[in-house]
Design an enzyme around this catalytic site. Structure first.
Site, PDB file in Angstrom:
ATOM      1  CG  PHE A  24      48.570  46.257  49.236  1.00 35.28           C
ATOM      2  CD1 PHE A  24      48.311  46.016  50.575  1.00 35.28           C
ATOM      3  CD2 PHE A  24      49.861  46.532  48.858  1.00 35.28           C
ATOM      4  CE1 PHE A  24      49.337  46.041  51.525  1.00 35.28           C
ATOM      5  CE2 PHE A  24      50.889  46.554  49.785  1.00 35.28           C
ATOM      6  CZ  PHE A  24      50.628  46.312  51.116  1.00 35.28           C
ATOM      7  CB  ALA A  58      47.766  40.478  45.192  1.00 35.06           C
ATOM      8  CD  GLU A  60      43.022  39.771  50.952  1.00 39.70           C
ATOM      9  OE1 GLU A  60      43.707  40.611  50.328  1.00 39.70           O
ATOM     10  OE2 GLU A  60      43.431  39.199  51.976  1.00 39.70           O
ATOM     11  CB  ALA A  82      50.932  46.384  42.040  1.00 39.50           C
ATOM     12  CB  ILE A  84      55.933  46.350  45.161  1.00 40.34           C
ATOM     13  CG1 ILE A  84      55.034  46.754  43.981  1.00 40.34           C
ATOM     14  CG2 ILE A  84      57.306  47.025  45.051  1.00 40.34           C
ATOM     15  CD1 ILE A  84      54.686  48.237  43.917  1.00 40.34           C
ATOM     16  CB  THR A  88      59.446  41.085  55.487  1.00 43.87           C
ATOM     17  OG1 THR A  88      58.223  41.314  54.753  1.00 43.87           O
ATOM     18  CG2 THR A  88      59.703  42.246  56.432  1.00 43.87           C
ATOM     19  CG  HIS A  90      53.921  40.180  53.391  1.00 43.17           C
ATOM     20  ND1 HIS A  90      53.179  39.452  54.292  1.00 43.17           N
ATOM     21  CD2 HIS A  90      53.026  40.925  52.708  1.00 43.17           C
ATOM     22  CE1 HIS A  90      51.905  39.749  54.160  1.00 43.17           C
ATOM     23  NE2 HIS A  90      51.784  40.642  53.197  1.00 43.17           N
ATOM     24  CG  PHE A 115      48.875  36.197  36.523  1.00 41.02           C
ATOM     25  CD1 PHE A 115      48.424  35.856  37.782  1.00 41.02           C
ATOM     26  CD2 PHE A 115      50.174  36.655  36.394  1.00 41.02           C
ATOM     27  CE1 PHE A 115      49.254  35.955  38.899  1.00 41.02           C
ATOM     28  CE2 PHE A 115      51.008  36.767  37.500  1.00 41.02           C
ATOM     29  CZ  PHE A 115      50.541  36.422  38.750  1.00 41.02           C
TER      30      PHE A 115
HETATM   31  N1  INI Z   1      49.190  42.955  48.700  1.00 37.11           N
HETATM   32  C1  INI Z   1      49.413  43.376  47.456  1.00 37.11           C
HETATM   33  O1  INI Z   1      48.475  43.367  46.621  1.00 37.11           O
HETATM   34  N2  INI Z   1      50.636  43.803  47.077  1.00 37.11           N
HETATM   35  C2  INI Z   1      51.703  43.812  47.944  1.00 37.11           C
HETATM   36  O2  INI Z   1      52.800  44.239  47.541  1.00 37.11           O
HETATM   37  C3  INI Z   1      51.485  43.373  49.275  1.00 37.11           C
HETATM   38  N3  INI Z   1      52.571  43.378  50.207  1.00 37.11           N
HETATM   39  O3  INI Z   1      53.735  43.405  49.777  1.00 37.11           O
HETATM   40  O4  INI Z   1      52.361  43.338  51.397  1.00 37.11           O
HETATM   41  C4  INI Z   1      50.184  42.933  49.637  1.00 37.11           C
HETATM   42  N4  INI Z   1      49.911  42.511  50.888  1.00 37.11           N
HETATM   43  C5  INI Z   1      48.576  42.385  51.390  1.00 37.11           C
HETATM   44  C6  INI Z   1      47.952  41.031  51.080  1.00 37.11           C
HETATM   45  O5  INI Z   1      47.625  40.927  49.701  1.00 37.11           O
HETATM   46  C7  INI Z   1      46.670  40.818  51.860  1.00 37.11           C
HETATM   47  O6  INI Z   1      45.733  41.798  51.512  1.00 37.11           O
HETATM   48  C8  INI Z   1      46.882  40.859  53.381  1.00 37.11           C
HETATM   49  O7  INI Z   1      47.934  39.986  53.754  1.00 37.11           O
HETATM   50  C9  INI Z   1      45.596  40.471  54.128  1.00 37.11           C
HETATM   51  O8  INI Z   1      45.161  39.153  53.779  1.00 37.11           O
END
Ligand code: INI
Length: 155
Positions: A24, A58, A60, A82, A84, A88, A90, A115
């Site tokens: 991601f 992140a 996971e 990362a 960001i 929302t 999230h 980290f």
């Molecule tokens: N994962 C990230 O590593 N960075 C982000 O900015 C992010 N946002 O903002 O949505 C993000 N979301 C995905 C999350 O880590 C999971 O992979 C997903 O929710 C599935 O479990």
């Protein structure tokens, strides 16, 4: 005479290091990985001692960190990602869970885990911390890991 213990960066070259990186925001995470690998190589860690594990995001990272720590295959783990901020909440959930999960895994397993997860309000802030004007936080995390591996070996 007070005994003071402090890790050094003078690795004997024997440390086995796992890097966990997220896909991601991959354009940022790839730069963090370049920084982390560069730091390890410059401190005497051979390519054969470095393994990279990729996860979707992140969120996971903690599960994989736990599995790798339990495997006893690595002296330390560098986590890169990362997170960001968007429109929302999230961001808050992902950032909180990855930071808590990594800290808990490191403490529970006794394996040092660095980290190297960016948590930024904007993409620009992430770019600045991934190899431009605010340095490379992947590089910093890898160096911190080497210091902690050395410090723990001195106890
Ligand atoms: N994962 C990230 O590593 N960075 C982000 O900015 C992010 N946002 O903002 O949505 C993000 N979301 C995905 C999350 O880590 C999971 O992979 C997903 O929710 C599935 O479990």
């Amino acid at each position: 005479m007070i005994k003071c213990f402090e890790g050094t960066l003078n690795q004997s070259g024997t440390a086995r290091v796992a890097i966990i990186n997220s896909r991601f925001n991959s354009f940022i995470c790839e730069r963090l990985q370049e920084g982390a690998v560069d730091a390890l190589q410059r401190h005497g860690i051979a390519d054969e001692q470095i393994a990279v594990y990729k996860v979707p995001g992140a969120f996971e990272i903690p599960l994989l960190a736990k599995k790798l720590a339990d495997s006893k295959k690595y002296d330390g783990i560098v986590c890169l990602g990362a997170v960001i901020r968007g429109d929302t909440p999230h961001f808050d959930y992902v950032a909180a869970e990855v930071s808590k999960g990594i800290a808990a895994t490191s403490i529970d397993s006794g394996v040092p885990i660095a980290f190297g997860i960016l948590t930024t309000n904007t993409i620009e802030q992430a770019i600045e911390r991934a190899g431009s004007k605010a340095g490379n936080k992947g590089w910093d995390a890898a160096v911190t890991l080497l210091e902690m591996i050395d410090l723990l070996s001195r106890i």
